[in-house]
Design a protein around this motif. Structure first.
Motif, PDB file in Angstrom:
ATOM      1  N   VAL A  11      14.593   3.740   9.517  1.00 34.84           N
ATOM      2  CA  VAL A  11      13.363   2.903   8.427  1.00 34.84           C
ATOM      3  C   VAL A  11      14.164   2.018   7.514  1.00 34.84           C
ATOM      4  N   SER A  12      14.255   0.867   6.613  1.00 31.28           N
ATOM      5  CA  SER A  12      15.112   0.323   6.260  1.00 31.28           C
ATOM      6  C   SER A  12      15.112   0.985   5.027  1.00 31.28           C
ATOM      7  N   THR A  13      14.414   1.061   3.453  1.00 28.11           N
ATOM      8  CA  THR A  13      14.799   1.266   2.638  1.00 28.11           C
ATOM      9  C   THR A  13      13.981   2.106   1.862  1.00 28.11           C
ATOM     10  N   PRO A  14      13.352   3.159   1.425  1.00 27.85           N
ATOM     11  CA  PRO A  14      11.962   3.870   0.352  1.00 27.85           C
ATOM     12  C   PRO A  14      11.305   2.395  -0.218  1.00 27.85           C
ATOM     13  N   GLY A  15       9.826   2.260   0.216  1.00 22.21           N
ATOM     14  CA  GLY A  15       8.832   2.039  -0.428  1.00 22.21           C
ATOM     15  C   GLY A  15       8.847   0.159   0.653  1.00 22.21           C
ATOM     16  N   GLY A  22       1.821   1.959  -5.000  1.00 24.07           N
ATOM     17  CA  GLY A  22       1.795   2.084  -6.502  1.00 24.07           C
ATOM     18  C   GLY A  22       2.566   0.740  -6.789  1.00 24.07           C
ATOM     19  N   GLN A  23       2.656  -0.795  -6.009  1.00 21.92           N
ATOM     20  CA  GLN A  23       2.560  -1.970  -6.673  1.00 21.92           C
ATOM     21  C   GLN A  23       1.856  -2.402  -6.934  1.00 21.92           C
ATOM     22  N   ILE A  24       0.246  -2.133  -6.771  1.00 24.96           N
ATOM     23  CA  ILE A  24      -0.701  -2.736  -7.599  1.00 24.96           C
ATOM     24  C   ILE A  24      -1.120  -1.688  -7.968  1.00 24.96           C
ATOM     25  N   THR A  25      -1.157  -1.915  -9.129  1.00 24.05           N
ATOM     26  CA  THR A  25      -2.167  -1.053  -9.914  1.00 24.05           C
ATOM     27  C   THR A  25      -3.453  -1.213 -10.445  1.00 24.05           C
ATOM     28  N   LYS A  26      -4.513  -2.344 -10.232  1.00 22.66           N
ATOM     29  CA  LYS A  26      -5.465  -2.269 -10.794  1.00 22.66           C
ATOM     30  C   LYS A  26      -6.174  -3.430  -9.839  1.00 22.66           C
ATOM     31  N   GLU A  27      -7.559  -3.276  -9.862  1.00 23.35           N
ATOM     32  CA  GLU A  27      -8.413  -3.908  -8.775  1.00 23.35           C
ATOM     33  C   GLU A  27      -7.941  -5.748  -8.885  1.00 23.35           C
ATOM     34  N   PRO A  28      -6.967  -6.621  -8.100  1.00 26.24           N
ATOM     35  CA  PRO A  28      -7.462  -7.458  -8.502  1.00 26.24           C
ATOM     36  C   PRO A  28      -8.584  -8.232  -8.543  1.00 26.24           C
TER      37      PRO A  28
END
Length: 334
Positions: free
Chosen positions: A152-156, A316-322
């Protein structure tokens, strides 16, 4: 050398090529009568930011629209500026370019951070990460990777996320049944599998088809085989750019729709144009577009948007409902 000497466009090119972040304050592109909300020709001239311009299959409509004169028909004179990743692209858009196309998840990340960005169209509706192996490899399906190593590329990264997601969907647990190895870019990944460091490499179209054509490599599985609802890339602009250049953006959408229609209705011609633009053999470009022919659309579905947000939350990149209504302009190009 000063900014005035190299000019705004040159500065953007240098920074984007270096993978840097742009901070251009209030600079805007050159526009002639690009504003308003009417339906006339845009008359707009400037730069447009594109994620992974020459390396990802989602960019085919942009090359085709430019080469076939669809931009010109809409009164647009645009220069594509390549950015290495979605967040870099969004920063470039928000910091001065004003509009472009980005991976979809980074737009929601940016909006959560308070950036003035809006999504006004879809582009590529399939998960774009593929997994390939050497022609003589005993691996012929995803089931065969048990006990093996997958690059894979990188974590995340997208490649890491889709490797984990697709393997789990197949009942294979990363870290237990298979080992994920971070190796870097798609080219680095192919080098790693060629040197027997890993058993399966990650890649993405059209590189998948190019490698297969040149080496006989075989695609073992594609992420889209397991992820059915997705928005990989989308059309993005700042709120202020949309207000000032409504006609230009709608004209851009019409030009891209013509390019997508060409891919649908005359695949061989579309592949010829696309292959020439990226320096690929016509037959390789044809195979790449054939594999992606059904995944170009300017329209969204609720399931696609929900899947993207869910993926962002999972990582964990989005932490709340947009606020979808504030971020996504569903009917802008209608």
């Amino acid at each position: 050398m000063s900014f005035e000497q190299i000019g705004r466009r040159g500065f953007i090119k240098i920074t984007a090529a270096a993978g840097g972040t742009l901070f251009l304050g209030g600079l805007t592109a050159c526009s002639q009568d690009g504003g308003g909300s009417g339906g006339g020709k845009a008359g707009y001239s400037g730069d447009v930011a594109i994620t992974g311009l020459a390396s990802l299959i989602h960019s085919a409509p942009f090359f085709i629209a430019q080469s076939e004169g669809y931009y010109e028909e809409e009164g647009l004179t645009l220069e594509h500026i390549q950015f290495p990743g979605g967040l870099d692209t969004v920063r470039g858009i928000e910091s001065g370019i004003g509009f472009g196309t980005s991976s979809t998840i980074p737009v929601f990340i940016a909006a959560e951070k308070g950036m003035d960005v809006r999504i006004f169209g879809n582009v590529y509706t399939a998960a774009s990460v593929d997994f390939i192996a050497l022609p003589g490899s005993p691996i012929t399906s995803i089931e065969d990777v048990r006990g093996k190593k997958v690059a894979v590329s990188t974590p995340g990264s997208n490649s890491s996320y889709f490797a984990d997601r697709t393997l789990r969907a197949a009942g294979i647990i990363p870290g237990k049944d298979v080992e994920l190895i971070s190796v870097g870019s798609a080219s680095d990944s192919w080098t790693a599998v060629s040197q027997n460091v890993v058993d399966v490499a990650w890649t993405a179209s059209p590189l998948s088809e190019k490698i297969a054509s040149e080496s006989g490599a075989k695609v073992i599985w594609r992420s889209r085989d397991y992820v059915k609802d997705w928005s990989d890339t989308c059309l993005v602009a700042t709120g202020s750019f949309i207000d000032e250049n409504t006609d230009a953006l709608k004209g851009w959408g019409r030009a891209l729709k013509k390019a997508m229609d060409l891919i649908t209705n005359d695949l061989e011609k579309a592949a010829e144009v696309y292959g020439k633009a990226i320096g690929y053999k016509p037959e390789v470009a044809l195979e790449a577009l054939k594999n992606s022919q059904n995944f170009y659309s300017l329209d969204f579905t609720d399931a696609q948007l929900a899947a993207v947000v869910a993926a962002g939350k999972e990582q964990g990149q989005i932490t709340k409902e947009p606020d979808m209504d504030a971020i996504v302009m569903r009917n802008f190009l209608s």
